[in-house]
Design a protein around this motif. Structure first.
Motif, PDB file in Angstrom:
ATOM      1  N   LEU A 137      -6.143  -4.537   6.507  1.00 24.06           N
ATOM      2  CA  LEU A 137      -4.905  -4.607   7.279  1.00 24.06           C
ATOM      3  C   LEU A 137      -3.791  -5.292   6.492  1.00 24.06           C
ATOM      4  O   LEU A 137      -2.623  -4.909   6.572  1.00 24.06           O
ATOM      5  CB  LEU A 137      -5.159  -5.358   8.587  1.00 24.06           C
ATOM      6  CG  LEU A 137      -5.957  -4.603   9.658  1.00 24.06           C
ATOM      7  CD1 LEU A 137      -6.322  -5.541  10.797  1.00 24.06           C
ATOM      8  CD2 LEU A 137      -5.169  -3.419  10.179  1.00 24.06           C
ATOM      9  N   PHE A 138      -4.150  -6.320   5.724  1.00 21.43           N
ATOM     10  CA  PHE A 138      -3.149  -7.015   4.909  1.00 21.43           C
ATOM     11  C   PHE A 138      -2.547  -6.077   3.864  1.00 21.43           C
ATOM     12  O   PHE A 138      -1.321  -6.015   3.700  1.00 21.43           O
ATOM     13  CB  PHE A 138      -3.805  -8.218   4.232  1.00 21.43           C
ATOM     14  CG  PHE A 138      -2.945  -8.878   3.199  1.00 21.43           C
ATOM     15  CD1 PHE A 138      -1.867  -9.662   3.572  1.00 21.43           C
ATOM     16  CD2 PHE A 138      -3.216  -8.712   1.843  1.00 21.43           C
ATOM     17  CE1 PHE A 138      -1.072 -10.277   2.619  1.00 21.43           C
ATOM     18  CE2 PHE A 138      -2.426  -9.320   0.888  1.00 21.43           C
ATOM     19  CZ  PHE A 138      -1.351 -10.093   1.272  1.00 21.43           C
ATOM     20  N   TYR A 140      -2.580  -2.846   3.989  1.00 17.10           N
ATOM     21  CA  TYR A 140      -1.857  -1.796   4.708  1.00 17.10           C
ATOM     22  C   TYR A 140      -0.420  -2.239   4.995  1.00 17.10           C
ATOM     23  O   TYR A 140       0.536  -1.470   4.799  1.00 17.10           O
ATOM     24  CB  TYR A 140      -2.576  -1.475   6.014  1.00 17.10           C
ATOM     25  CG  TYR A 140      -1.835  -0.507   6.910  1.00 17.10           C
ATOM     26  CD1 TYR A 140      -1.917   0.858   6.703  1.00 17.10           C
ATOM     27  CD2 TYR A 140      -1.044  -0.977   7.956  1.00 17.10           C
ATOM     28  CE1 TYR A 140      -1.233   1.747   7.519  1.00 17.10           C
ATOM     29  CE2 TYR A 140      -0.356  -0.099   8.774  1.00 17.10           C
ATOM     30  CZ  TYR A 140      -0.460   1.258   8.555  1.00 17.10           C
ATOM     31  OH  TYR A 140       0.235   2.137   9.369  1.00 17.10           O
ATOM     32  N   THR A 141      -0.267  -3.475   5.445  1.00 13.24           N
ATOM     33  CA  THR A 141       1.073  -4.000   5.717  1.00 13.24           C
ATOM     34  C   THR A 141       1.867  -4.205   4.436  1.00 13.24           C
ATOM     35  O   THR A 141       3.088  -3.997   4.404  1.00 13.24           O
ATOM     36  CB  THR A 141       0.972  -5.320   6.491  1.00 13.24           C
ATOM     37  OG1 THR A 141       0.194  -5.118   7.680  1.00 13.24           O
ATOM     38  CG2 THR A 141       2.343  -5.836   6.885  1.00 13.24           C
ATOM     39  N   LEU A 142       1.178  -4.610   3.384  1.00 15.23           N
ATOM     40  CA  LEU A 142       1.855  -4.943   2.136  1.00 15.23           C
ATOM     41  C   LEU A 142       2.251  -3.713   1.321  1.00 15.23           C
ATOM     42  O   LEU A 142       3.320  -3.697   0.696  1.00 15.23           O
ATOM     43  CB  LEU A 142       0.950  -5.845   1.292  1.00 15.23           C
ATOM     44  CG  LEU A 142       1.536  -6.402  -0.006  1.00 15.23           C
ATOM     45  CD1 LEU A 142       2.638  -7.402   0.309  1.00 15.23           C
ATOM     46  CD2 LEU A 142       0.439  -7.055  -0.844  1.00 15.23           C
ATOM     47  N   ARG A 145       2.479   0.750   4.413  1.00 20.65           N
ATOM     48  CA  ARG A 145       3.666   0.953   5.251  1.00 20.65           C
ATOM     49  C   ARG A 145       4.951   1.058   4.436  1.00 20.65           C
ATOM     50  O   ARG A 145       5.759   1.968   4.668  1.00 20.65           O
ATOM     51  CB  ARG A 145       3.772  -0.162   6.284  1.00 20.65           C
ATOM     52  CG  ARG A 145       2.706  -0.082   7.373  1.00 20.65           C
ATOM     53  CD  ARG A 145       2.960  -1.078   8.474  1.00 20.65           C
ATOM     54  NE  ARG A 145       4.222  -0.821   9.159  1.00 20.65           N
ATOM     55  CZ  ARG A 145       4.711  -1.584  10.130  1.00 20.65           C
ATOM     56  NH1 ARG A 145       4.043  -2.663  10.506  1.00 20.65           N
ATOM     57  NH2 ARG A 145       5.844  -1.286  10.708  1.00 20.65           N
ATOM     58  N   PHE A 229      -7.847   1.739   5.927  1.00 19.31           N
ATOM     59  CA  PHE A 229      -6.432   1.405   6.101  1.00 19.31           C
ATOM     60  C   PHE A 229      -5.611   1.622   4.837  1.00 19.31           C
ATOM     61  O   PHE A 229      -4.391   1.470   4.868  1.00 19.31           O
ATOM     62  CB  PHE A 229      -6.289  -0.055   6.543  1.00 19.31           C
ATOM     63  CG  PHE A 229      -6.872  -0.334   7.885  1.00 19.31           C
ATOM     64  CD1 PHE A 229      -6.144  -0.106   9.035  1.00 19.31           C
ATOM     65  CD2 PHE A 229      -8.161  -0.823   7.997  1.00 19.31           C
ATOM     66  CE1 PHE A 229      -6.686  -0.368  10.281  1.00 19.31           C
ATOM     67  CE2 PHE A 229      -8.712  -1.091   9.241  1.00 19.31           C
ATOM     68  CZ  PHE A 229      -7.975  -0.856  10.391  1.00 19.31           C
ATOM     69  N   THR A 230      -6.257   1.945   3.732  1.00 14.39           N
ATOM     70  CA  THR A 230      -5.526   2.023   2.468  1.00 14.39           C
ATOM     71  C   THR A 230      -5.641   3.390   1.799  1.00 14.39           C
ATOM     72  O   THR A 230      -4.653   4.078   1.599  1.00 14.39           O
ATOM     73  CB  THR A 230      -6.027   0.938   1.502  1.00 14.39           C
ATOM     74  OG1 THR A 230      -7.460   1.042   1.362  1.00 14.39           O
ATOM     75  CG2 THR A 230      -5.686  -0.447   2.025  1.00 14.39           C
TER      76      THR A 230
END
Length: 296
Positions: A137-138, A140-142, A145, A229-230
């Motif tokens: 998730l980290f 994915y956000t970094l 997105r 997520f990646t």
């Protein structure tokens, strides 16, 4: 053995007798440990046996030569997933190795008991115990997105974050095992600390450091959650720029095992067997590498 009292009289020392309650408690504990061991071995053995049986059923000549098939299609293989996993794992270990080795060297050679070193060790312990899905998730956000798409680069970064603390901890522990007399001998010859580290301590701890890298490689080889997520997944070969979904074995196994198609389920079992054999081989290799280091 005789015991002499203050009056000069001798008497026989009482025999060491174990209370019946202690014997019972000891036997109960031994039986409980043995039963738990047997139960764990049966569960793990049944899982491994099922994996071998179902995985062998999914093996075919096209398994390592053809890409994964579409929904409801017959035949196909997992060649693209294998290649994608190799690329993602290679990116992760290439990024994590220099960072982990240099950080572990700082902790063992320069930082030692400093406040900064204690903070780094604390953060490293947090990363070691952090769920891999949070790292996914980290990243994915970094990365995902802002880039607007899944990519192999994001997957490699996520795997690198997971592998780095393993290499840091192993490197520090192995360097601390190097005798201080070796460092003193290098310093006595007039070598600066950097030269002593590169020519003496790294060489003395090379087997342990390589073992840590191999263990980190085995750690990230079967990770699924961060890749969801990646890198995600696809049923074709990845592009050279690694943009878009990248096929990989862990996510392929997860998706195919939940599908209603028997062909996909067979490929999932075969992929799971392949990953298990690979991780087993890496673990055996790590033990063979560190064995000469322990014999010294």
């Amino acid at each position: 053995m005789d015991v002499t009292n203050p009056l000069g009289q001798t008497r026989a020392a009482p025999a060491n007798r174990v209370r019946p309650s202690r014997r019972v408690a000891d036997r109960v504990l031994r039986f409980s440990c043995l039963a738990a061991t047997v139960l764990g071995a049966i569960v793990l053995g049944s899982i491994l046996l099922m994996l071998i049986i179902e995985g062998l059923k999914g093996l075919s000549p096209s398994l390592l030569t053809q890409p994964t098939p579409g929904p409801g299609s017959e035949g196909g293989g997992i060649a693209n997933a294998i290649l994608g996993s190799l690329v993602l794992t290679l990116i992760g270990i290439v990024v994590a190795t220099p960072v982990g080795v240099m950080a572990g060297t700082y902790l063992a050679e320069y930082g030692r008991a400093s406040k900064l070193a204690d903070l780094i060790r604390f953060l490293n312990d947090i990363l070691l115990s952090a769920p891999s899905i949070l790292i996914g998730l980290f990243v994915y956000t970094l990365m995902v997105r802002p880039m607007g798409t899944y990519s192999g680069w994001a997957g490699g970064v996520a795997l690198a974050i997971i592998a780095t603390p393993v290499i840091v901890r192993t490197t520090e522990d192995m360097l601390r095992l190097v005798p201080g007399s070796l460092r003193e001998a290098g310093a006595a010859l007039g070598a600066p600390p950097s030269r002593v580290i590169m020519s003496v301590t790294w060489r003395a701890a090379s087997a342990g450091i390589v073992t840590g890298i191999i263990l980190a490689l085995a750690r990230i080889a079967g990770e699924t959650a961060p890749l969801l997520f990646t890198a995600l997944n696809n049923n074709s070969w990845f592009s050279r720029d690694l943009m878009g979904g990248v096929a990989n074995l862990p996510v392929m196994i997860y998706q195919f095992a939940l599908s209603p198609y028997p062909n996909w389920q067979g490929l999932a079992w075969a992929g799971a067997l392949l990953i298990t054999v690979t991780i087993l081989g890496l673990s055996i290799l790590a033990r063979l590498v560190i064995k000469p280091q322990r014999a010294r």
